[in-house]
Design an enzyme around this catalytic site. Structure first.
Site, PDB file in Angstrom:
ATOM      1  N   ASP A  35       0.833  -1.199   0.000  1.00 31.24           N
ATOM      2  CA  ASP A  35       0.000   0.000   0.000  1.00 31.24           C
ATOM      3  C   ASP A  35       0.871   1.253   0.000  1.00 31.24           C
ATOM      4  OD1 ASP A  35      -2.002  -1.780   0.160  1.00 31.24           O
ATOM      5  OD2 ASP A  35      -2.785  -1.126   2.114  1.00 31.24           O
ATOM      6  N   SER A  84     -34.455  -8.200 -18.316  1.00 28.74           N
ATOM      7  CA  SER A  84     -34.425  -8.802 -16.991  1.00 28.74           C
ATOM      8  C   SER A  84     -34.191 -10.306 -17.144  1.00 28.74           C
ATOM      9  CB  SER A  84     -35.763  -8.504 -16.337  1.00 28.74           C
ATOM     10  OG  SER A  84     -35.732  -8.898 -15.022  1.00 28.74           O
ATOM     11  N   GLU A 115     -22.882 -18.051 -12.862  1.00 27.18           N
ATOM     12  CA  GLU A 115     -22.356 -16.875 -12.152  1.00 27.18           C
ATOM     13  C   GLU A 115     -23.188 -16.605 -10.912  1.00 27.18           C
ATOM     14  OE1 GLU A 115     -23.131 -13.845 -15.023  1.00 27.18           O
ATOM     15  OE2 GLU A 115     -21.908 -14.854 -16.523  1.00 27.18           O
ATOM     16  N   LYS A 316     -32.995 -18.611  -7.705  1.00 28.73           N
ATOM     17  CA  LYS A 316     -32.933 -17.796  -6.492  1.00 28.73           C
ATOM     18  C   LYS A 316     -32.627 -18.622  -5.239  1.00 28.73           C
ATOM     19  CE  LYS A 316     -34.159 -13.878  -6.597  1.00 28.73           C
ATOM     20  NZ  LYS A 316     -35.132 -12.903  -7.082  1.00 28.73           N
TER      21      LYS A 316
HETATM   22  S1  IVH Z   1     -27.686 -11.255 -16.894  1.00 30.25           S
HETATM   23  C1  IVH Z   1     -30.179 -10.219 -20.548  1.00 30.25           C
HETATM   24  N1  IVH Z   1     -26.159 -11.953 -14.870  1.00 30.25           N
HETATM   25  O1  IVH Z   1     -30.379  -9.409 -12.183  1.00 30.25           O
HETATM   26  C2  IVH Z   1     -29.560 -10.735 -19.311  1.00 30.25           C
HETATM   27  N2  IVH Z   1     -27.921 -10.422 -14.462  1.00 30.25           N
HETATM   28  O2  IVH Z   1     -33.129 -10.148 -12.522  1.00 30.25           O
HETATM   29  C3  IVH Z   1     -29.419  -9.707 -18.300  1.00 30.25           C
HETATM   30  N3  IVH Z   1     -28.012  -9.596 -12.151  1.00 30.25           N
HETATM   31  O3  IVH Z   1     -31.130  -6.747 -14.315  1.00 30.25           O
HETATM   32  C4  IVH Z   1     -28.911 -10.036 -16.984  1.00 30.25           C
HETATM   33  N4  IVH Z   1     -26.288 -10.724 -11.420  1.00 30.25           N
HETATM   34  O4  IVH Z   1     -29.237  -6.433 -12.631  1.00 30.25           O
HETATM   35  C5  IVH Z   1     -27.217 -11.223 -15.278  1.00 30.25           C
HETATM   36  N5  IVH Z   1     -24.678 -12.606 -13.196  1.00 30.25           N
HETATM   37  C6  IVH Z   1     -25.739 -11.881 -13.599  1.00 30.25           C
HETATM   38  C7  IVH Z   1     -26.444 -11.032 -12.714  1.00 30.25           C
HETATM   39  C8  IVH Z   1     -27.543 -10.319 -13.185  1.00 30.25           C
HETATM   40  C9  IVH Z   1     -27.231  -9.850 -11.111  1.00 30.25           C
HETATM   41  C10 IVH Z   1     -29.183  -8.690 -12.109  1.00 30.25           C
HETATM   42  C11 IVH Z   1     -29.221  -7.699 -13.239  1.00 30.25           C
HETATM   43  C12 IVH Z   1     -30.528  -7.937 -13.931  1.00 30.25           C
HETATM   44  C13 IVH Z   1     -31.312  -8.640 -12.881  1.00 30.25           C
HETATM   45  C14 IVH Z   1     -32.365  -9.528 -13.494  1.00 30.25           C
END
Ligand code: IVH
Length: 674
Positions: A35, A84, A115, A316
């Protein structure tokens, strides 16, 4: 003033170097310098920019502190909509998802990129010619808000890309989030300064990113993981999603280290189970995992529904939060008399456990959240911590909801309640006269990390007190097996076991004994420090506040509590009886002599002729010293052998003590013989 070419080149060099170290530190989590070294690069850059302001660019690493505030966020239209994800909750949902995909594609095995599903807010970042030019929130998916100035303050997001081969213009999409530790510290700070705290890391991230003053955002511990892209020239796409993320990472854009590549629905489900197990240990909050068909040609074939891609799904996790009703608010009295309001709840399942009460922490907090009996509340349970009330849903408050006031008298012993000097906490002034405090202090005395009296639980302590068999901790050692055997749920065998556990507990350590006494502000660590320092109970008893404050890490408040404790005749009497009953310990070793180099850090450079580096390290460590890899101002000694490297120059520059081999051997010898 014209800027010398030499200075221009140095400024550029410093920026590249700092960007590289940002990447090592924030993105890869593998720093290669200390650091202090980083700070000195930054300081040099700042100095040069101050001297030649015309060299400052918005991209300079010094500019991450934030641009001037704006009036509002400008709308940004997304050329590629930000969609979404569909949600899945059960294993069956995942098998169904895979079946639908297989039917559409007519293929056998499918690889999925998996992921964590990050709990923050979606952001898209546009890079042109390798430079960050715009960042926007998701908004309604078609139009978001321009948060460029704020996103620029997030240290892990590159303002200029690393490596090479990026398209002239493209969009990286991902989640801005607040790591849990940062969230905790932010709330702690807010609480201390009487400011609004955030209910959870997601709200904190959203609140921080949507700040009109980027300087505020800059002070918030935000981070970012990329999980996809918006605009991207098709001919430049690699064949798969995971290769795309690899490429982003090589350009310096952070992606979640926990991502993986799996085969089929079964692979997805074992990833899910693995991540669910690790959930509480991850440095950020996740509400699930995401599976994405890895091959882009297949993604393309599958396409989209109106709101979400067909090639991806979010699986989820069980919620950390739930809503329920506060049926009552009880006041509990702790070991040191602190009165804590506790919400008694209509039982509810949270993350797989039934919860029926939640801490309200203290009366001030209860008032701030305005929690009343009858309220519907959001409760939260994370990891093993006690569930807490996060928020009241005010819209659902019934007319007869009832707020409770901090009591003026202790609900257990009716002693007067007094406010702590700090202001937040209130206490029963009854001390050990208060049955609740007495009971809690006996429980503490017997606990595993104190006297470790196996089998002396809460219910038994209750009975012993009720029947008048004990009045304080010292009485425990006068109990006999017959008395114990007569108690409820105790037979001769368990009575005998307890007698043996009591007997065994008599042989202890000074540190444990001090901790067990329950002196205010003396936790395990402080107890150990006191034991190491005084090595005798009598010496500690005789110490005054001034003497105590001389000990590092003992402050004036702790010192006061210790002195007050040993001034109480009642306490001295209890201690006398405990020792008379046979509690004893060995005098702690004199660690001040055994570890004469405690707290000193050493760095080696060059080759030693009389021993290997490992041997030298071992010797130093046995004397309490610490060996580190890089030199900073905090280094105490640099040991320079033959052909020393750059650490030698650094030590000279920073004015760190340098020892040659002979001086080093002398130091070892002097400290070993004492
Ligand atoms: S992919 C078209 N990957 O979850 C695909 N979304 O419920 C778009 N999110 O709006 C999303 N981690 O804000 C993707 N590893 C991930 C994610 C992720 C969090 C959020 C993102 C999206 C929402 C959908």
């Amino acid at each position: 003033m014209t800027v010398p070419g030499k200075v221009k080149r140095r400024v550029e060099e410093l920026r590249r170097e700092i960007e590289y170290h940002n990447y090592r530190y924030y993105v890869l989590d593998q720093p290669v310098i200390s650091d202090a070294e980083y700070d000195s690069l930054m300081a040099e850059l700042q100095r040069l920019e101050q001297r030649y302001p015309e060299l400052v660019t918005p991209e300079s690493p010094t500019q991450r502190i934030g641009a001037p505030p704006s009036e509002a966020f400008a709308p940004v239209r997304h050329d590629v909509p930000m969609l979404s994800l569909d949600n899945a909750f059960t294993e069956q949902d995942i098998h169904d998802f895979e079946r639908r995909i297989k039917e559409r594609l007519g293929v056998g095995t499918i690889d999925y990129s998996t992921e964590p599903k990050l709990d923050g807010l979606a952001v898209t970042i546009v890079y042109e010619e390798g430079h960050l030019v715009r960042a926007a929130t998701r908004g309604d998916g078609y139009t978001g808000e321009d948060v460029t100035a704020n996103v620029r303050t997030i240290r892990s997001i590159p303002l200029r890309l690393q490596g090479s081969g990026w398209p002239d213009r493209f969009e990286a999409r991902g989640e801005v989030f607040m790591p849990i530790e940062g969230f905790r510290q932010l709330n702690e700070w807010a609480e201390r300064h009487g400011e609004k705290t955030f209910a959870n890391p997601r709200n904190a991230a959203a609140g921080s990113l949507r700040q009109l003053d980027p300087k505020v955002t800059a002070r918030r511990p935000l981070d970012f993981f990329c999980y996809g892209f918006g605009i991207f020239p098709e001919e430049r796409l690699p064949p798969t999603h995971h290769e795309m993320l690899d490429q982003f990472l090589s350009w310096g854009i952070p992606v979640a280290p926990e991502r993986s590549l799996v085969q089929g629905a079964d692979g997805c489900l074992s990833y899910y189970r693995d991540m669910l197990n690790r959930r509480e240990d991850l440095p950020y909050e996740t509400d699930g995992v995401v599976y994405k068909v890895d091959r882009f040609d297949w993604q393309h074939q599958l396409g989209y529904t109106a709101r979400a891609p067909r090639w991806a799904i979010a699986h989820k996790f069980p919620a950390h939060e739930a809503t329920t009703v506060v049926e009552d608010i009880e006041v509990q009295v702790g070991r040191t008399g602190i009165l804590t309001p506790v919400a008694k709840l209509r039982p509810v399942q949270v993350g797989g456990v039934t919860v029926s009460s939640a801490s309200l922490h203290n009366f001030e907090e209860m008032k701030r959240k305005d929690v009343r009996i009858g309220d519907t509340v959001v409760i939260r349970r994370a990891g093993d911590v006690i569930p807490e009330v996060v928020q009241v849903i005010v819209e659902k408050r019934p007319d007869d909801a009832r707020a409770i006031e901090p009591p003026k008298r202790c609900p257990v012993c009716a002693s007067e309640v007094v406010a702590d000097p700090g202001g937040t906490l209130i206490r029963c002034s009854g001390g050990l006269f208060c049955p609740a405090q007495l009971k809690a202090s006996i429980k503490h005395f017997a606990s595993r990390r104190a006297m470790d009296i196996d089998g002396l639980g809460e219910k038994l302590i209750d009975q012993l007190l009720e029947k008048g068999l004990i009045k304080d901790i010292a009485d425990l050692y006068n109990l006999d097996a017959d008395q114990l055997a007569s108690l409820e749920r105790m037979g001769p065998k368990s009575a005998q076991n307890l007698i043996e556990a009591l007997e065994k507990s008599k042989h202890t350590t000074l540190a444990r004994f001090l901790y067990a006494l329950g002196i205010r502000e003396v936790g395990e660590v402080t107890a150990q420090i006191l034991a190491d320092h005084f090595r005798s109970l009598d010496k500690l008893k005789a110490a005054g506040e001034e003497e105590l404050e001389q000990i590092p890490s003992i402050g004036p408040i702790v010192a006061k509590h210790i002195v007050a404790f040993f001034r109480q005749p009642h306490n001295l009497e209890v201690i006398r009886r405990l020792l008379e009953a046979g509690i004893h310990w060995e005098t702690p070793e004199d660690t001040s002599k055994a570890r004469p180099l405690e707290g000193k850090t050493f760095v080696f450079t060059g080759t030693l002729s009389s021993m290997s580096r490992d041997e030298a390290k071992e010797k130093l460590e046995s004397l309490g010293g610490k060996v580190t890899g890089s030199v900073s101002r905090k280094t105490d000694f640099v040991v320079a052998g033959k052909d020393p490297g750059s650490k030698f120059d650094k030590a000279r520059k920073l004015g760190v003590n340098i020892l040659d081999e002979e001086q080093f051997l002398d130091l070892l010898q002097q400290n070993s013989s004492s």
